[in-house]
Motif scaffolding. Structure first.
Motif, mmCIF file in Angstrom:
data_model
loop_
_atom_site.group_PDB
_atom_site.id
_atom_site.type_symbol
_atom_site.label_atom_id
_atom_site.label_comp_id
_atom_site.label_asym_id
_atom_site.label_seq_id
_atom_site.Cartn_x
_atom_site.Cartn_y
_atom_site.Cartn_z
ATOM 1 N N ARG A 103 46.336 4.034 -87.511
ATOM 2 C CA ARG A 103 45.062 3.709 -86.882
ATOM 3 C C ARG A 103 44.248 2.731 -87.725
ATOM 4 N NH1 ARG A 103 42.639 9.612 -85.454
ATOM 5 N NH2 ARG A 103 42.450 9.275 -83.232
ATOM 6 N N LYS A 117 41.014 9.098 -89.789
ATOM 7 C CA LYS A 117 40.358 10.136 -90.585
ATOM 8 C C LYS A 117 41.028 10.265 -91.949
ATOM 9 C CE LYS A 117 37.663 10.707 -87.137
ATOM 10 N NZ LYS A 117 38.342 9.904 -86.124
ATOM 11 N N HIS A 131 53.230 16.395 -86.251
ATOM 12 C CA HIS A 131 54.244 17.441 -86.058
ATOM 13 C C HIS A 131 54.468 18.251 -87.326
ATOM 14 C CE1 HIS A 131 54.706 14.894 -82.550
ATOM 15 N NE2 HIS A 131 55.167 15.984 -81.952
ATOM 16 N N VAL A 142 45.227 14.819 -93.445
ATOM 17 C CA VAL A 142 44.280 15.366 -92.468
ATOM 18 C C VAL A 142 45.073 15.859 -91.264
ATOM 19 C CG1 VAL A 142 42.437 13.784 -93.170
ATOM 20 C CG2 VAL A 142 43.908 13.177 -91.249
ATOM 21 N N ALA A 143 44.533 16.883 -90.599
ATOM 22 C CA ALA A 143 45.170 17.432 -89.400
ATOM 23 C C ALA A 143 44.112 17.664 -88.343
ATOM 24 C CB ALA A 143 45.878 18.747 -89.727
ATOM 25 N N TYR A 149 44.254 19.954 -85.975
ATOM 26 C CA TYR A 149 44.099 21.385 -85.714
ATOM 27 C C TYR A 149 43.125 21.992 -86.720
ATOM 28 C CZ TYR A 149 45.691 25.787 -83.649
ATOM 29 O OH TYR A 149 45.752 26.967 -82.963
ATOM 30 N N GLU A 178 39.370 15.339 -86.544
ATOM 31 C CA GLU A 178 38.697 14.488 -85.556
ATOM 32 C C GLU A 178 37.202 14.783 -85.458
ATOM 33 O OE1 GLU A 178 40.009 11.943 -84.499
ATOM 34 O OE2 GLU A 178 42.164 12.257 -84.638
HETATM 35 C C1 LIG Z 1 52.172 12.065 -82.973
HETATM 36 C C2 LIG Z 1 51.081 12.970 -83.455
HETATM 37 C C3 LIG Z 1 51.394 14.215 -83.930
HETATM 38 C C4 LIG Z 1 50.387 15.067 -84.403
HETATM 39 N N1 LIG Z 1 50.741 16.310 -84.851
HETATM 40 C C5 LIG Z 1 49.769 17.134 -85.316
HETATM 41 C C6 LIG Z 1 50.103 18.434 -85.795
HETATM 42 O O1 LIG Z 1 51.258 18.842 -85.828
HETATM 43 N N2 LIG Z 1 49.084 19.224 -86.217
HETATM 44 C C7 LIG Z 1 47.776 18.811 -86.228
HETATM 45 O O2 LIG Z 1 46.918 19.576 -86.648
HETATM 46 N N3 LIG Z 1 47.434 17.578 -85.797
HETATM 47 C C8 LIG Z 1 48.402 16.736 -85.349
HETATM 48 N N4 LIG Z 1 48.071 15.481 -84.920
HETATM 49 C C9 LIG Z 1 46.648 15.052 -85.007
HETATM 50 C C10 LIG Z 1 46.390 14.159 -86.227
HETATM 51 O O3 LIG Z 1 46.744 14.814 -87.426
HETATM 52 C C11 LIG Z 1 44.917 13.775 -86.297
HETATM 53 O O4 LIG Z 1 44.558 13.074 -85.112
HETATM 54 C C12 LIG Z 1 44.577 12.938 -87.509
HETATM 55 O O5 LIG Z 1 43.198 12.697 -87.558
HETATM 56 C C13 LIG Z 1 45.319 11.619 -87.518
HETATM 57 O O6 LIG Z 1 45.024 10.941 -88.723
HETATM 58 P P1 LIG Z 1 44.423 9.457 -88.675
HETATM 59 O O7 LIG Z 1 43.125 9.569 -87.949
HETATM 60 O O8 LIG Z 1 44.226 9.055 -90.109
HETATM 61 O O9 LIG Z 1 45.424 8.586 -88.005
HETATM 62 C C14 LIG Z 1 49.048 14.630 -84.424
HETATM 63 C C15 LIG Z 1 48.740 13.345 -83.946
HETATM 64 C C16 LIG Z 1 49.736 12.528 -83.472
HETATM 65 C C17 LIG Z 1 49.365 11.145 -82.973
#
Ligand SMILES: Cc1cc2nc3c(=O)[nH]c(=O)nc-3n(C[C@H](O)[C@H](O)[C@H](O)COP(=O)(O)O)c2cc1C
Length: 233
Positions: free
Chosen positions: A11, A17, A91, A136-137, A139, A170
């Protein structure tokens, strides 16, 4: 201290994030005197590991392929005193872009050497950077980082000096949450300072970084609302 941060989020920096958490951490690190640079893996061409073991057998310490990993990233990693490996959770583990990078660090290992007593992999090179893992996650439970943490600890052994994992990612930029989020951001700055000054993060700082923003049932409801209003791309 020279810090190299590698962010594997696809992103843009305003949306990511991982970037928010990483840059807040680096603000503290710089405050403590470190020089920090961030490279975005999305901007580099990194080929998959071929699994040929050429980096151990034919050209020890050097990959047989040529790309941005061999031309830029490999040496930048080795030159740093501290590397921050920053990946979003995809994942339940690091995203694919970070995994491809990690697999290409294979030439840094020497299978002929004894593994370090503390665990991890035997190093080929005298000087290896210490590592901070950051993620970061989306969930809202800290258990979402269990698999990633195990992976980093197994791969990095004693080189891993700190892990920074922030759930409910988020919501970190949702205006209604800013009062609750600010102590998290303040703690991330503290964590950056602590890593530079003392090589580890205080338990109270970690507790502040990982604190819940709201009870789980409320987070679940807000997450559904968030996704029902997410803008189309
Ligand atoms: C393909 C994909 C898989 C994801 N899998 C998980 C997951 O297993 N558990 C979780 O808590 N969030 C999951 N997320 C959410 C991301 O961790 C979250 O949107 C995070 O802020 C992404 O980081 P970024 O904003 O730096 O790109 C997933 C998002 C995407 C696009």
């Amino acid at each position: 201290m020279r810090i190299l941060a590698l962010n594997s989020s696809p992103r843009d920096n305003e949306t990511s994030k991982t970037e928010l958490v990483l840059q807040t951490f680096l603000t503290g690190a710089r405050r403590a005197g470190a020089v920090a640079e961030t490279l975005y893996l999305r901007n580099y061409k990194i080929k998959h590991c071929l699994g040929c073991y050429g980096c151990w057998l034919q050209t020890p310490g050097k990959c047989v392929q040529q790309d941005d990993m061999t031309d830029v990233l490999f040496n930048r990693y080795l030159e740093a005193d501290l590397v921050v490996l920053a990946s979003p959770i995809y994942h339940a583990t690091m995203n694919a872009r970070m995994k491809i990078f990690v697999e290409r660090t294979m030439p840094m290992m020497d299978p002929l050497k004894e593994p370090p007593e503390a665990g991890g992999v035997p190093h080929r090179f005298e000087k290896m950077p210490k590592v901070v893992a950051l993620s970061v996650a989306g969930y809202w439970e800290q258990t979402m980082f269990d698999a990633l943490s195990l992976t980093w600890r197994m791969c990095l052994g004693n080189d891993l000096i700190a892990e920074i994992y922030r759930h409910s990612s988020e919501f970190l930029s949702v205006p209604e949450f800013q009062v609750t989020v600010q102590p998290v951001l303040d703690a991330l700055v503290d964590a950056g300072e602590e890593v530079v000054r003392q090589g580890k993060i205080n338990p109270a700082t970690m507790a502040a970084i990982t604190q819940d923003l709201a009870p789980a049932d409320i987070m679940a409801r807000l997450a559904r609302e968030f996704w029902s209003q997410a803008p189309e791309v």
